[in-house]
Scaffold this active site. Structure first.
Site, PDB file in Angstrom:
ATOM      1  N   GLU A 156       0.828  -1.245   0.040  1.00  0.00           N
ATOM      2  CA  GLU A 156       0.178  -0.110  -0.096  1.00  0.00           C
ATOM      3  C   GLU A 156       0.694   1.306  -0.030  1.00  0.00           C
ATOM      4  OE1 GLU A 156      -2.514  -0.411   3.265  1.00  0.00           O
ATOM      5  OE2 GLU A 156      -3.710  -2.115   2.494  1.00  0.00           O
ATOM      6  N   GLU A 261      -6.130 -10.924  -1.511  1.00  0.00           N
ATOM      7  CA  GLU A 261      -6.729 -10.867  -0.405  1.00  0.00           C
ATOM      8  C   GLU A 261      -8.324 -10.833  -0.891  1.00  0.00           C
ATOM      9  OE1 GLU A 261      -5.419  -7.542   2.091  1.00  0.00           O
ATOM     10  OE2 GLU A 261      -3.335  -8.022   1.580  1.00  0.00           O
TER      11      GLU A 261
HETATM   12  C1  XIL Z   1      -6.017  -7.035   8.102  1.00  0.00           C
HETATM   13  C2  XIL Z   1      -6.668  -8.311   9.177  1.00  0.00           C
HETATM   14  O1  XIL Z   1      -7.401  -9.176   8.319  1.00  0.00           O
HETATM   15  C3  XIL Z   1      -7.161  -7.950  10.371  1.00  0.00           C
HETATM   16  O2  XIL Z   1      -7.240  -9.264  10.979  1.00  0.00           O
HETATM   17  C4  XIL Z   1      -6.259  -6.757  11.226  1.00  0.00           C
HETATM   18  O3  XIL Z   1      -6.811  -6.520  12.421  1.00  0.00           O
HETATM   19  C5  XIL Z   1      -6.056  -5.776  10.213  1.00  0.00           C
HETATM   20  O4  XIL Z   1      -5.643  -6.252   9.087  1.00  0.00           O
HETATM   21  N1  XIL Z   1      -4.896  -4.884   3.854  1.00  0.00           N
HETATM   22  C6  XIL Z   1      -3.905  -5.788   3.999  1.00  0.00           C
HETATM   23  C7  XIL Z   1      -4.216  -6.904   5.112  1.00  0.00           C
HETATM   24  O5  XIL Z   1      -2.887  -5.932   3.492  1.00  0.00           O
HETATM   25  O6  XIL Z   1      -3.099  -7.008   5.798  1.00  0.00           O
HETATM   26  C8  XIL Z   1      -5.373  -6.490   6.245  1.00  0.00           C
HETATM   27  O7  XIL Z   1      -5.802  -7.235   6.867  1.00  0.00           O
HETATM   28  C9  XIL Z   1      -6.679  -5.943   5.142  1.00  0.00           C
HETATM   29  C10 XIL Z   1      -6.147  -4.920   4.417  1.00  0.00           C
END
Ligand code: XIL
Length: 379
Positions: A156, A261
């Site tokens: 990011e 994701e």
């Molecule tokens: C999220 C997790 O799913 C949660 O458990 C945590 O509290 C916060 O982060 N982008 C990403 C991930 O790259 O690492 C994030 O994961 C969601 C958004």
């Protein structure tokens, strides 16, 4: 007449045998096309609910830690690393023959403030930050050398308008922090794949900025294997067209694509990004499906899943992995993001750990899709 009957019987026999040959899990149906992965939490790695753990080992071919390898959990203080959870994750992957990827080395979220400040709380110099980044990256990548297939090196770094995020890394080092991070990771494990990861990659302006960065990294001689598109999606956005355009741009830039994701929220959303600090007030209107999802809405969600999955399959010459961000509707982070305490249904497994019917349709799509030859990413 006789011949017709015989050919009909033969057709049935052939069809039945094709069906029995057809694979029954997403992991198997996608084999040779891309890895099919899942983000796992520590309860799942530790086998707290054996049903969940079994689903992970049966239905998937790859895993990533939902939190345990992020900078803060693994390196909470300058002189302290906490390996326990990430070690268990990697061992779990090896035991069950699941490819393990590392998420993530540098990120503006979930990182200790110590990285950026001196004893007086003032920003450190560019040289000190570079050295801390190098220490962090080479220690973590080195610890798992040869056991982790690839790393989300930077997560990011861009805003949706295509400008660099004004993170502490950027403030202190400018955009070169990305280049340094890729160099340090490559030095620590020359065989590991290296990725850049972000959300809203389908946004044309953001995608162009990422493509530009990829070109600059390549021009500087850095290894970059793929761009990870987080793909936290909604019922209408991003469109299929925007998603395909982003794939074309990345493919043209000579990088592979990872869907890192994937989830599709079924709820209305006040925010379409994935910056985890976003937080909006709860209201009943924003949480309409507490008692269940109406069939008409469920059908729309299913169609969205299949349209997008079909697109991932169509690009299997460059898409190396599709990972869903969580296992079931119970454990998804979206029940608390970007509004706390809602009931979302974004996953492929329901609240009773049962596979949703749409998964059978996905398997059919994958079984019917040809494996394409992987294109080189050394363009
Ligand atoms: C999220 C997790 O799913 C949660 O458990 C945590 O509290 C916060 O982060 N982008 C990403 C991930 O790259 O690492 C994030 O994961 C969601 C958004």
């Amino acid at each position: 007449m006789k011949i017709k009957t015989i050919s009909a019987i033969m057709a049935i026999v052939i069809l039945t045998s094709i069906q029995t040959m057809a694979q029954k899990t997403l992991a198997k149906a996608t084999k040779g096309k891309f890895l099919f992965g899942v983000a796992v939490n520590m309860q799942q790695v530790n086998g707290v609910n054996p049903v969940e753990t079994e689903l992970i080992t049966k239905e998937f071919s790859a895993i990533v830690g939902e939190n345990c390898m992020k900078p803060q959990p693994i390196h909470p203080k300058e002189d302290q690393y906490k390996w326990d959870d990430a070690d268990k994750l990697v061992a779990f992957g090896e035991k069950n023959k699941l490819a393990v990827t590392g998420h993530c080395l540098l990120w503006h979220s979930q990182i200790g403030r110590w990285m950026f400040v001196d004893a007086d709380g003032k920003d450190v110099s560019p040289e000190v930050l570079k050295e801390r980044m190098r220490q962090h990256i080479s220690t973590v990548v080195g610890h798992y050398k040869g056991r982790v297939r690839g790393w989300d090196v930077v997560n990011e770094a861009f805003e949706d308008n295509g400008s660099y995020r004004n993170s502490k890394f950027y403030q202190i080092l400018g955009k070169d922090f990305i280049k340094y991070a890729f160099q340090y990771a490559h030095e620590a494990d020359p065989n590991a794949e290296l990725y850049y990861n972000d959300y809203n990659v389908e946004n044309p302006t953001k995608c162009d900025a990422i493509v530009e960065m990829v070109k600059e990294l390549k021009a500087a001689g850095c290894r970059i294997d793929a761009v990870g598109s987080q793909a936290h999606m909604h019922m209408k956005t991003p469109t299929l067209e925007a998603t395909e355009t982003s794939f074309k741009k990345l493919k043209d830039a000579g990088v592979h694509i990872l869907i890192t994701e994937w989830d599709i929220s079924i709820l209305p959303s006040p925010y379409e990004g994935a910056n985890i600090s976003a937080n909006f007030k709860y209201s009943k209107e924003m949480d309409p499906y507490r008692e269940g999802v109406p069939d008409s809405i469920q059908q729309k969600w299913n169609k969205r899943v299949l349209d997008l999955f079909g697109l991932f399959l169509k690009y299997n010459d460059v898409v190396d992995r599709v990972t869903i961000w969580g296992l079931t509707d119970n454990t998804t982070w979206l029940n608390n993001f970007p509004v706390r305490g809602r009931k979302d249904y974004p996953m492929l497994f329901d609240r009773n750990n049962k596979r949703k019917p749409v998964v059978d349709e996905m398997i059919k799509l994958a079984n019917n899709c040809k494996t394409k030859k992987k294109l080189s990413n050394n363009k």
